[in-house]
Enzyme design. Structure first.
Site, PDB file in Angstrom:
ATOM      1  CG  HIS A  43      86.628  22.321  50.285  1.00 13.85           C
ATOM      2  ND1 HIS A  43      87.784  22.916  50.728  1.00 13.85           N
ATOM      3  CD2 HIS A  43      85.622  23.192  50.551  1.00 13.85           C
ATOM      4  CE1 HIS A  43      87.491  24.103  51.262  1.00 13.85           C
ATOM      5  NE2 HIS A  43      86.192  24.294  51.166  1.00 13.85           N
ATOM      6  CG  LEU A 134      84.274  29.931  44.257  1.00 15.13           C
ATOM      7  CD1 LEU A 134      82.902  29.762  44.927  1.00 15.13           C
ATOM      8  CD2 LEU A 134      84.773  28.577  43.770  1.00 15.13           C
ATOM      9  CG  ASP A 170      76.637  24.290  41.078  1.00 14.51           C
ATOM     10  OD1 ASP A 170      76.197  24.101  39.934  1.00 14.51           O
ATOM     11  OD2 ASP A 170      76.700  23.396  41.949  1.00 14.51           O
ATOM     12  CG  HIS A 274      81.273  22.650  50.036  1.00 15.48           C
ATOM     13  ND1 HIS A 274      81.395  23.018  48.719  1.00 15.48           N
ATOM     14  CD2 HIS A 274      82.016  23.541  50.748  1.00 15.48           C
ATOM     15  CE1 HIS A 274      82.167  24.089  48.642  1.00 15.48           C
ATOM     16  NE2 HIS A 274      82.553  24.420  49.863  1.00 15.48           N
ATOM     17  NE  ARG A 367      94.408  61.478  28.940  1.00 18.44           N
ATOM     18  CZ  ARG A 367      93.402  61.689  28.106  1.00 18.44           C
ATOM     19  NH1 ARG A 367      92.789  60.679  27.532  1.00 18.44           N
ATOM     20  NH2 ARG A 367      92.985  62.903  27.848  1.00 18.44           N
ATOM     21  CD  GLU A 421      85.535  47.815  33.693  1.00 16.88           C
ATOM     22  OE1 GLU A 421      84.703  46.978  34.104  1.00 16.88           O
ATOM     23  OE2 GLU A 421      85.216  48.845  33.069  1.00 16.88           O
ATOM     24  CG  HIS A 471      91.027  59.372  32.969  1.00 21.51           C
ATOM     25  ND1 HIS A 471      91.766  58.759  31.970  1.00 21.51           N
ATOM     26  CD2 HIS A 471      90.203  60.239  32.335  1.00 21.51           C
ATOM     27  CE1 HIS A 471      91.401  59.234  30.794  1.00 21.51           C
ATOM     28  NE2 HIS A 471      90.465  60.146  30.985  1.00 21.51           N
ATOM     29  CG  HIS A 483      84.186  58.505  36.233  1.00 23.72           C
ATOM     30  ND1 HIS A 483      82.925  58.205  36.709  1.00 23.72           N
ATOM     31  CD2 HIS A 483      84.226  58.024  34.962  1.00 23.72           C
ATOM     32  CE1 HIS A 483      82.244  57.584  35.764  1.00 23.72           C
ATOM     33  NE2 HIS A 483      83.010  57.455  34.703  1.00 23.72           N
ATOM     34  NE  ARG A 530      89.917  64.267  30.589  1.00 26.43           N
ATOM     35  CZ  ARG A 530      89.301  65.452  30.580  1.00 26.43           C
ATOM     36  NH1 ARG A 530      89.281  66.199  31.658  1.00 26.43           N
ATOM     37  NH2 ARG A 530      88.682  65.871  29.502  1.00 26.43           N
TER      38      ARG A 530
HETATM   39  C1  LIG Z   1      84.722  34.541  45.379  1.00 25.85           C
HETATM   40  C2  LIG Z   1      84.461  33.477  46.379  1.00 25.85           C
HETATM   41  N1  LIG Z   1      83.399  33.594  47.183  1.00 25.85           N
HETATM   42  C3  LIG Z   1      83.163  32.664  48.131  1.00 25.85           C
HETATM   43  C4  LIG Z   1      83.982  31.599  48.289  1.00 25.85           C
HETATM   44  C5  LIG Z   1      83.744  30.566  49.385  1.00 25.85           C
HETATM   45  N2  LIG Z   1      83.274  29.317  48.776  1.00 25.85           N
HETATM   46  C6  LIG Z   1      84.106  28.310  48.513  1.00 25.85           C
HETATM   47  S1  LIG Z   1      83.347  27.031  47.756  1.00 25.85           S
HETATM   48  C7  LIG Z   1      81.864  27.821  47.784  1.00 25.85           C
HETATM   49  C8  LIG Z   1      80.635  27.155  47.218  1.00 25.85           C
HETATM   50  C9  LIG Z   1      80.870  26.704  45.861  1.00 25.85           C
HETATM   51  O1  LIG Z   1      79.850  25.911  45.413  1.00 25.85           O
HETATM   52  P1  LIG Z   1      80.143  24.930  44.217  1.00 25.85           P
HETATM   53  O2  LIG Z   1      80.912  25.602  43.199  1.00 25.85           O
HETATM   54  O3  LIG Z   1      78.840  24.343  43.808  1.00 25.85           O
HETATM   55  O4  LIG Z   1      81.074  23.854  44.853  1.00 25.85           O
HETATM   56  P2  LIG Z   1      80.674  22.440  45.451  1.00 25.85           P
HETATM   57  O5  LIG Z   1      79.743  22.695  46.584  1.00 25.85           O
HETATM   58  O6  LIG Z   1      80.035  21.696  44.350  1.00 25.85           O
HETATM   59  O7  LIG Z   1      81.961  21.864  45.904  1.00 25.85           O
HETATM   60  C10 LIG Z   1      81.986  29.066  48.370  1.00 25.85           C
HETATM   61  C11 LIG Z   1      80.866  30.009  48.556  1.00 25.85           C
HETATM   62  C12 LIG Z   1      85.094  31.509  47.418  1.00 25.85           C
HETATM   63  N3  LIG Z   1      85.974  30.518  47.498  1.00 25.85           N
HETATM   64  N4  LIG Z   1      85.283  32.445  46.470  1.00 25.85           N
END
Ligand SMILES: Cc1ncc(C[n+]2csc(CCOP(=O)(O)OP(=O)(O)O)c2C)c(N)n1
Length: 668
Positions: A43, A134, A170, A274, A367, A421, A471, A483, A530
């Site tokens: 990337h 992410l 993002d 990207h 617990r 959580e 639980h 649950h 529990r």
């Molecule tokens: C939880 C999760 N879902 C999906 C992905 C796959 N993924 C990697 S980067 C990305 C897009 C991220 O966009 P952004 O944060 O804006 O990064 P940029 O395009 O600016 O590099 C996705 C969907 C991931 N790594 N983690």
């Protein structure tokens, strides 16, 4: 007042010169695009877009010393947008981390390299956490910042006083965990947490506007953050924003408006940069546009020297810290905390506790047994930070005399995580990674699903996080199938390097805790009931039997014809079934299996007995113990809402069912 360290003062000299800055940032861009091109995978866009902001951070603010990557008082840098791993690897290489050689950069994404596709904790010094999923990094950073404030309160400014910086994209901000993490950070007023948001308007599918129109600054502000927006390619503006953010009493978000793939002549600003190599032609065009004429993987000496100077900025801070440390009266206890060793008193204290339990056997929910163990543990192991996701009274993770960790009292050791959580689990990872503390916290076992992405990362990273999950079956009763965990034990046991404990009584519970606390190389789940359970370990032994993973709790009278395996609340059923079978002259032994992962191979061997497992969950995986001809008494559907005793009957998880199955199998 916090102490001023030299790296926090206005930087001096050439590194802030705009032209020097640009070339230094371009070195990152070049390494990122060239490494991705060589690997034909990766990337480049994000590192190229955030190169300016990252250069500002690493050359002017971040307190670090590549010669001492484990310096406890270093600032933490978390690349939450882990797909931009080449940004981190470039920074580590350029600032002089010994392990991050150019050879490693050339071997980006190759087997055995330190430069894995996404940053992996423990592959290379300077990689503070594993990111890629992410939003996780942001959650980790909140935990790191909590650990920092806590240790600051415990040991003072002289030993602990550092920032946690994050670069998030993002994607990180769109993930749900970001909301849990940021609202927690705002509530706790983690003012030393600073997030640089790569505000480039681009994700994989295209423009952010395809899928989101959140006013992110308003969102963070609403949770008590201070926010700023700057041109992410304007070094002075970024520096100004960071300098300001460090002085506020709240966590800070700095939106850095950037162009993804900055410098690429036709692809910059588009999702084409990207997650794919730019291609030779585009790379040639980028070199031209940036005025970067050096060959791939070649850093001109003057640029390299400037970066090395940036990497040397922290040396004075480090040396000053060592001096302070050497004369600090608390240095010894600080070092113990950082070492991660638990007090050598722990075993003796827990043994005394076990002894007291056997001398006065009483039915108790595990617990509650766990709560009783914690009353012992938390007075001996001073590094624990407990908590619960709004189920404190159910999880029994609190203890007598505890103090709450909050914005007014970071020295407390119990966190009210709220109903968060996932954020809680991600923060616990951050605490464990920070070091100096041992995080544990609870929710219902069924909600391990909400923690799972972070539990998986605790296991992948091999860090000590203790998940107290109460639980743990239909035995919770009337709350019903929403649950009642059914598939959760199996699903958790499927995670490599996670130890899943399910103790059968108060003594086993204490033993599970001892093992989880002493396990420095991975996380543990402790699944607890529990409902009340009888004490089954009625004879005291100082040996930790749970450490065997599986052990004979009740032997057969006469030749063993039947072997019953069980865990937790179903051990009681196995013991009753054994009594019945023995009364009929059928030699039966009961094996308690509080931790599958610790059980030796001997338990998987066919010994000629009828082998039956009983557990109030799905049977997946139990055939390892019982063999293909063995039996299983447990769940094969979701539970139901009713009193626990009725549910056990309804779903056929009874001693009679075990007896009937054993007899049936003895016939065949
Ligand atoms: C939880 C999760 N879902 C999906 C992905 C796959 N993924 C990697 S980067 C990305 C897009 C991220 O966009 P952004 O944060 O804006 O990064 P940029 O395009 O600016 O590099 C996705 C969907 C991931 N790594 N983690």
């Amino acid at each position: 007042m916090t102490t001023m360290h030299s790296s926090e003062q206005a930087p001096s000299g050439g590194l802030t010169d705009p032209a020097t800055h640009k070339v230094m940032a371009n070195a990152i861009r070049a390494l990122a695009m060239d490494a991705v091109q060589k690997a034909n995978s990766g990337h480049p866009g994000m590192p190229m877009g955030m190169a300016d902001a990252a250069t500002v951070l690493f050359t002017r603010f971040l307190k670090f010393d590549p010669r001492h990557p484990n310096w406890p008082d270093r600032d933490r840098f978390v690349l939450s947008a882990g797909h931009g791993s080449m940004l981190l690897y470039s920074l580590l290489h350029l600032t002089g981390y010994e392990d991050m050689t150019m050879e490693e950069i050339r071997n980006f994404r190759q087997l055995g390299s330190k430069t894995a596709g996404h940053p992996e904790y423990s592959h290379a010094p300077g990689v503070e956490t594993t990111t890629g999923p992410l939003g996780q990094g942001l959650g980790n950073a909140v935990g790191m910042a909590m650990a920092e404030r806590h240790l600051n309160a415990r040991f003072g400014d002289g030993l602990v006083d550092h920032y946690t910086y994050v670069i998030a994209g993002d994607g990180c901000l769109m993930e749900g965990v970001s909301q849990e993490a940021l609202s927690m950070a705002g509530h706790l007023k983690l003012s030393k947490l600073i997030v640089l948001w790569d505000d480039n308007d681009i994700t994989i599918d295209g423009a952010v506007s395809l899928s989101d129109s959140t006013d992110q600054l308003a969102r963070f502000k609403a949770s008590g953050w201070d926010v700023a927006r700057v041109d992410g390619h304007d070094a002075a503006a970024v520096a100004g924003a960071i300098a300001k953010a460090r002085e506020t009493g709240t966590p800070s978000l700095i939106a850095c408006k950037t162009t993804i793939g900055y410098g690429a002549p036709t692809k910059a600003g588009t999702s084409a940069t990207h997650g794919a190599a730019l291609g030779d032609e585009e790379i040639a065009g980028t070199r031209k546009a940036l005025g970067w004429s050096a060959a791939p993987f070649d850093i001109p000496e003057d640029v390299a020297a400037n970066w090395r100077a940036a990497g040397a900025r922290g040396q004075m801070d480090f040396d000053a810290w060592v001096l302070r440390h050497n004369s600090d009266v608390q240095a010894a206890s600080f070092d113990i905390a950082i070492s991660g060793e638990v007090s050598s008193d722990l075993t003796a204290q827990l043994n005394a506790h076990k002894k007291a339990l056997t001398e006065d056997p009483k039915p108790m929910a595990t617990r509650k047994s766990s709560g009783a163990a914690l009353n012992v543990i938390n007075n001996v192991v001073l590094e624990t930070i407990g908590g619960s996701a709004d189920l404190t009274g159910s999880n029994n993770t609190d203890w007598k005399g505890m103090e709450v960790l909050n914005a007014d009292h970071y020295g407390g050791r119990f966190v009210y995580y709220g109903i968060r959580e996932h954020g809680m689990a991600a923060a616990m990872n951050g605490m464990a990674l920070h070091g100096g503390v041992i995080p544990y916290s609870g929710t219902f076992l069924v909600f391990t699903d909400y923690c799972r992405p972070s539990i998986r990362l605790s296991a992948l990273m091999g860090i000590r996080v203790i998940y107290v999950m109460t639980h743990d079956s239909i035995g919770l009763g009337e709350d019903g199938p929403t649950h009642q965990p059914v598939e959760h034990l199996a699903a958790l046991r499927a995670i490599p390097n996670l130890t899943v404990f399910r103790p059968a009584d108060a003594v086993e519970t204490a033993e599970c805790w001892e093992l989880a606390l002493k396990r420095k190389d991975g996380p543990s789940v402790i699944a607890l009931t529990r409902q009340n359970l009888p004490l089954v370990r009625t004879t005291y032994t100082d040996e930790n039997l749970v450490a065997q993973g599986a052990y004979e709790l009740a032997g057969a009278q006469g030749d063993a014809k039947v072997t019953l395996f069980g865990t937790g609340s179903e051990i009681e059923l196995a013991l009753t079934a054994r009594d019945t079978l023995q009364a009929e002259g059928i030699g039966t032994r009961v094996i308690s299996v509080p931790a599958w992962e610790l059980a030796g191979e001997e338990w998987f061997k066919d010994d000629g007995t009828v082998r039956i497992a009983v557990e109030a969950g799905v049977g997946q995986g139990w055939d390892r113990f019982t063999g293909s001809n063995g039996g299983f008494v447990g769940m094969s559907s979701f539970g139901a809402s009713a009193p626990a005793k009725e549910l056990y009957k309804h779903f056929g998880i009874t001693a009679d069912a075990v007896v009937a199955m054993a007899k049936e199998k003895l016939k065949s």
